[in-house]
Design a protein around this motif. Structure first.
Motif, mmCIF file in Angstrom:
data_model
loop_
_atom_site.group_PDB
_atom_site.id
_atom_site.type_symbol
_atom_site.label_atom_id
_atom_site.label_comp_id
_atom_site.label_asym_id
_atom_site.label_seq_id
_atom_site.Cartn_x
_atom_site.Cartn_y
_atom_site.Cartn_z
ATOM 1 N N GLN A 45 -4.258 18.515 6.344
ATOM 2 C CA GLN A 45 -4.403 17.893 5.033
ATOM 3 C C GLN A 45 -3.389 16.762 4.836
ATOM 4 O O GLN A 45 -3.728 15.678 4.333
ATOM 5 N N SER A 46 -2.121 17.014 5.226
ATOM 6 C CA SER A 46 -1.085 15.966 5.085
ATOM 7 C C SER A 46 -1.402 14.756 5.969
ATOM 8 O O SER A 46 -1.141 13.605 5.586
ATOM 9 N N LEU A 47 -1.969 15.045 7.123
ATOM 10 C CA LEU A 47 -2.329 13.945 8.019
ATOM 11 C C LEU A 47 -3.470 13.123 7.437
ATOM 12 O O LEU A 47 -3.479 11.878 7.521
ATOM 13 N N GLU A 48 -4.448 13.820 6.790
ATOM 14 C CA GLU A 48 -5.550 13.109 6.157
ATOM 15 C C GLU A 48 -5.055 12.241 5.000
ATOM 16 O O GLU A 48 -5.504 11.104 4.814
ATOM 17 N N GLU A 49 -4.104 12.774 4.217
ATOM 18 C CA GLU A 49 -3.533 11.993 3.124
ATOM 19 C C GLU A 49 -2.825 10.741 3.656
ATOM 20 O O GLU A 49 -2.923 9.648 3.082
ATOM 21 N N LEU A 50 -2.074 10.937 4.728
ATOM 22 C CA LEU A 50 -1.362 9.803 5.340
ATOM 23 C C LEU A 50 -2.345 8.748 5.820
ATOM 24 O O LEU A 50 -2.183 7.547 5.542
ATOM 25 N N ASN A 51 -3.364 9.197 6.549
ATOM 26 C CA ASN A 51 -4.342 8.247 7.081
ATOM 27 C C ASN A 51 -5.144 7.570 5.977
ATOM 28 O O ASN A 51 -5.550 6.411 6.116
ATOM 29 N N ALA A 52 -5.359 8.284 4.880
ATOM 30 C CA ALA A 52 -6.079 7.684 3.763
ATOM 31 C C ALA A 52 -5.277 6.542 3.150
ATOM 32 O O ALA A 52 -5.847 5.603 2.568
ATOM 33 N N TYR A 53 -3.941 6.594 3.255
ATOM 34 C CA TYR A 53 -3.089 5.547 2.672
ATOM 35 C C TYR A 53 -2.805 4.415 3.682
ATOM 36 O O TYR A 53 -2.235 3.396 3.305
ATOM 37 N N ASN A 54 -3.205 4.609 4.916
ATOM 38 C CA ASN A 54 -2.884 3.610 5.955
ATOM 39 C C ASN A 54 -3.387 2.211 5.601
ATOM 40 O O ASN A 54 -2.691 1.207 5.811
ATOM 41 N N ALA A 55 -4.605 2.118 5.076
ATOM 42 C CA ALA A 55 -5.174 0.804 4.766
ATOM 43 C C ALA A 55 -4.332 0.074 3.731
ATOM 44 O O ALA A 55 -4.040 -1.127 3.864
ATOM 45 N N ARG A 56 -3.959 0.782 2.681
ATOM 46 C CA ARG A 56 -3.100 0.176 1.658
ATOM 47 C C ARG A 56 -1.749 -0.216 2.246
ATOM 48 O O ARG A 56 -1.196 -1.279 1.934
ATOM 49 N N TYR A 57 -1.227 0.652 3.082
ATOM 50 C CA TYR A 57 0.058 0.381 3.741
ATOM 51 C C TYR A 57 -0.024 -0.897 4.581
ATOM 52 O O TYR A 57 0.851 -1.779 4.501
ATOM 53 N N VAL A 58 -1.090 -1.018 5.349
ATOM 54 C CA VAL A 58 -1.271 -2.204 6.196
ATOM 55 C C VAL A 58 -1.380 -3.463 5.347
ATOM 56 O O VAL A 58 -0.778 -4.505 5.653
ATOM 57 N N THR A 59 -2.122 -3.373 4.253
ATOM 58 C CA THR A 59 -2.290 -4.528 3.367
ATOM 59 C C THR A 59 -0.959 -4.983 2.776
ATOM 60 O O THR A 59 -0.620 -6.175 2.792
ATOM 61 N N ASP A 60 -0.206 -4.031 2.248
ATOM 62 C CA ASP A 60 1.074 -4.375 1.616
ATOM 63 C C ASP A 60 2.071 -4.946 2.630
ATOM 64 O O ASP A 60 2.757 -5.945 2.354
ATOM 65 N N MET A 61 2.149 -4.304 3.782
ATOM 66 C CA MET A 61 3.088 -4.790 4.810
ATOM 67 C C MET A 61 2.668 -6.148 5.351
ATOM 68 O O MET A 61 3.503 -7.015 5.622
ATOM 69 N N THR A 62 1.364 -6.353 5.494
ATOM 70 C CA THR A 62 0.863 -7.632 6.006
ATOM 71 C C THR A 62 1.177 -8.767 5.043
ATOM 72 O O THR A 62 1.542 -9.882 5.467
ATOM 73 N N GLU A 63 1.070 -8.490 3.762
ATOM 74 C CA GLU A 63 1.365 -9.517 2.762
ATOM 75 C C GLU A 63 2.814 -9.982 2.854
ATOM 76 O O GLU A 63 3.112 -11.186 2.816
ATOM 77 N N VAL A 64 3.722 -9.044 2.994
ATOM 78 C CA VAL A 64 5.140 -9.413 3.118
ATOM 79 C C VAL A 64 5.393 -10.118 4.447
ATOM 80 O O VAL A 64 6.127 -11.115 4.519
ATOM 81 N N PHE A 65 4.747 -9.604 5.499
ATOM 82 C CA PHE A 65 4.945 -10.198 6.816
ATOM 83 C C PHE A 65 4.494 -11.658 6.839
ATOM 84 O O PHE A 65 5.120 -12.510 7.462
ATOM 85 N N LYS A 66 3.367 -11.935 6.150
ATOM 86 C CA LYS A 66 2.875 -13.314 6.108
ATOM 87 C C LYS A 66 3.887 -14.244 5.434
ATOM 88 O O LYS A 66 4.059 -15.395 5.835
ATOM 89 N N LYS A 67 4.569 -13.748 4.427
ATOM 90 C CA LYS A 67 5.605 -14.560 3.774
ATOM 91 C C LYS A 67 6.720 -14.915 4.759
ATOM 92 O O LYS A 67 7.211 -16.044 4.791
ATOM 93 N N THR A 68 7.108 -13.912 5.540
ATOM 94 C CA THR A 68 8.172 -14.183 6.525
ATOM 95 C C THR A 68 7.682 -15.162 7.594
ATOM 96 O O THR A 68 8.453 -15.994 8.076
ATOM 97 N N GLN A 69 6.404 -15.045 7.962
ATOM 98 C CA GLN A 69 5.848 -15.957 8.954
ATOM 99 C C GLN A 69 5.810 -17.387 8.423
ATOM 100 O O GLN A 69 6.104 -18.345 9.152
ATOM 101 N N GLU A 70 5.425 -17.555 7.181
ATOM 102 C CA GLU A 70 5.384 -18.884 6.579
ATOM 103 C C GLU A 70 6.780 -19.493 6.525
ATOM 104 O O GLU A 70 6.969 -20.684 6.803
ATOM 105 N N PHE A 71 7.758 -18.670 6.172
ATOM 106 C CA PHE A 71 9.133 -19.167 6.128
ATOM 107 C C PHE A 71 9.604 -19.570 7.527
ATOM 108 O O PHE A 71 10.232 -20.619 7.711
ATOM 109 N N GLU A 72 9.281 -18.730 8.508
ATOM 110 C CA GLU A 72 9.685 -19.025 9.879
ATOM 111 C C GLU A 72 8.942 -20.240 10.416
ATOM 112 O O GLU A 72 9.513 -21.048 11.178
#
Length: 435
Positions: free
Chosen positions: A207-234
């Motif tokens: 169950q905990s693994l399913e909860e984690l995997n269910a949040y993965n998409a949101r996690y990827v989206t949020d992290m990607t947004e910040v990462f893109k900012k760092t890429q633009e700065f670089e």
């Protein structure tokens, strides 16, 4: 069912692992540090250019003095001395490179750094700190779910391990006659409890693994947004660094400077000046068989005159003497040239000198009626073959190529009388040619 404990550790780190984003944050801080390093990089190169220019000029000065004192002569000496102009001009080129590296390129890095990085009181830059906080916010919900899943996984593995131990103990007890029925019952109850714990922890773990995997998409989206900012700065930093490197190249690429071909064309033309035939002729005239020689001749002793040797430049060549007159004798030159004549001029005691030179314009004016009677003629045009600097007040000075009048032909010691710029004076005959 049991799982090996080493499966808890990840096989390799990725950007999505906890705190792995710190490499990206550090890249931003490294960008600031690289700006400072590039400024040092340019300063050191500018110092090298300055030192090189200084050594070039010192080298040129040293060898110019050496050639002045050395054994070379005529056009070869002239070529060697003029070849040093290249070093002086190239020294100026490298000083210009130094100035551009500091005033243009280094200044542009400093300005860009100040515009894009804001320093913190505790060190580092605000941009890196901001990225780190954004990554933490994006990762925090996922990190909590991950922590929960890992705890459930650990509980499940522990239940599996305990189940395996209980089963082994139960099996061993069945094969042993020393175990009482009560002990056997307890072992069986323990094994059953461990089996129930395994099932319970397995369900919770999944169950905990399913909860984690269910949040993965949101996690990827949020992290990607910040990462893109760092890429633009670089990206902005990398593009600026490329521009800065082009400027650096422009400063150092002396092949694009128009003056460089001119410097080396001039050096080539300077080398062309060297003429072995002229040098050998010069040596023959001033060090060899073509030198004029004042062969010893009989001189009658004259009691009614006394001899005065010429002293320093600027001293009057006429001196009032006794009732019978004065005889003037010239001085030999130290430079390679024909021997100066020992000219003798008789001056009546009643007439006092008013000129600093025996070649006063009034006395030897080619237009006067007495010029031919004194051995002078109206004049023949001559052209200077070499430079000559007069050593005494009654000598002419001229540069190679200048044209003036020869008033009186060469005497026995190789000296002629001429008029240049309205002034009469002596000059060595083999320094000129008739036109």
């Amino acid at each position: 069912m049991s799982m090996p404990e080493d499966t808890l550790a990840p096989v390799s780190e990725t950007f999505w692992d906890l705190d792995f984003y710190k490499h990206t944050v550090k890249r931003t801080e490294d960008g600031l540090n690289m700006c400072n390093e590039m400024m040092k990089f340019l300063q050191e190169r500018a110092d090298i250019e300055k030192e090189y220019a200084k050594r070039l000029k010192a080298w040129a000065k040293k060898w110019n003095e050496s050639f002045d004192r050395g054994p070379e002569y005529a056009t070869n000496k002239q070529t060697l001395k003029r070849s040093l102009d290249e070093a002086d001009k190239m020294a100026d080129v490298h000083l210009e490179i130094k100035d551009r590296l500091l005033n243009e390129v280094q200044t542009s890095i400093k300005d860009w750094k100040n515009e894009n990085y804001k320093k913190q009181m505790v060190g580092g830059c605000k941009e890196a700190r901001s990225f780190e906080e954004d990554f933490k916010r994006a990762q925090k919900p996922w990190a909590k779910r991950l922590e929960k899943m890992l705890k459930c996984k650990k509980d499940y593995y522990l239940a599996c391990k305990q189940e395996k131990t209980a089963n082994n103990q139960e099996n061993n007890a069945r094969n042993s006659s020393d175990v009482s029925p009560d002990q056997m019952k307890k072992l069986q109850e323990r094994s059953e409890k461990c089996r129930r714990d395994v099932e319970t922890t397995r369900v919770v773990y999944k169950q905990s693994l399913e909860e984690l995997n269910a949040y993965n998409a949101r996690y990827v989206t949020d992290m990607t947004e910040v990462f893109k900012k760092t890429q633009e700065f670089e990206e902005k930093r990398l593009k600026f660094f490329k521009k800065f490197l082009y400027s650096y190249h422009s400063c150092l690429d002396i092949s694009q400077k128009k003056m460089i071909p001119e410097i080396y064309n001039q050096l080539h033309q300077t080398i062309d000046i060297s003429d072995s035939a002229k040098d050998l002729k010069w040596w023959s005239l001033y060090r060899g068989i073509d030198m004029a020689m004042a062969w010893p001749a009989y001189e009658e002793y004259v009691t009614e005159f006394h001899s005065i040797s010429r002293k320093e430049k600027g001293k009057s060549s006429y001196v009032s003497g006794g009732s019978d007159g004065v005889m003037l004798t010239a001085v030999q030159k130290g430079e390679p040239q024909p021997n100066r004549p020992a000219s003798v001029t008789t001056v009546p005691t009643q007439q006092h000198a008013t000129s600093s030179s025996p070649f006063d314009e009034d006395e030897f004016d080619e237009g006067s009626g007495d010029s031919k009677s004194n051995g002078y003629k109206l004049g023949v045009k001559v052209k200077a073959l070499y430079d000559y600097d007069g050593q005494e007040g009654d000598e002419l000075s001229f540069k190679a190529g200048e044209i003036f009048l020869k008033i009186k032909d060469r005497d026995d010691q190789g000296w002629c009388t001429g008029r240049k710029d309205g002034r009469l004076g002596l000059y060595p005959d083999n320094y000129v040619e008739d036109i």
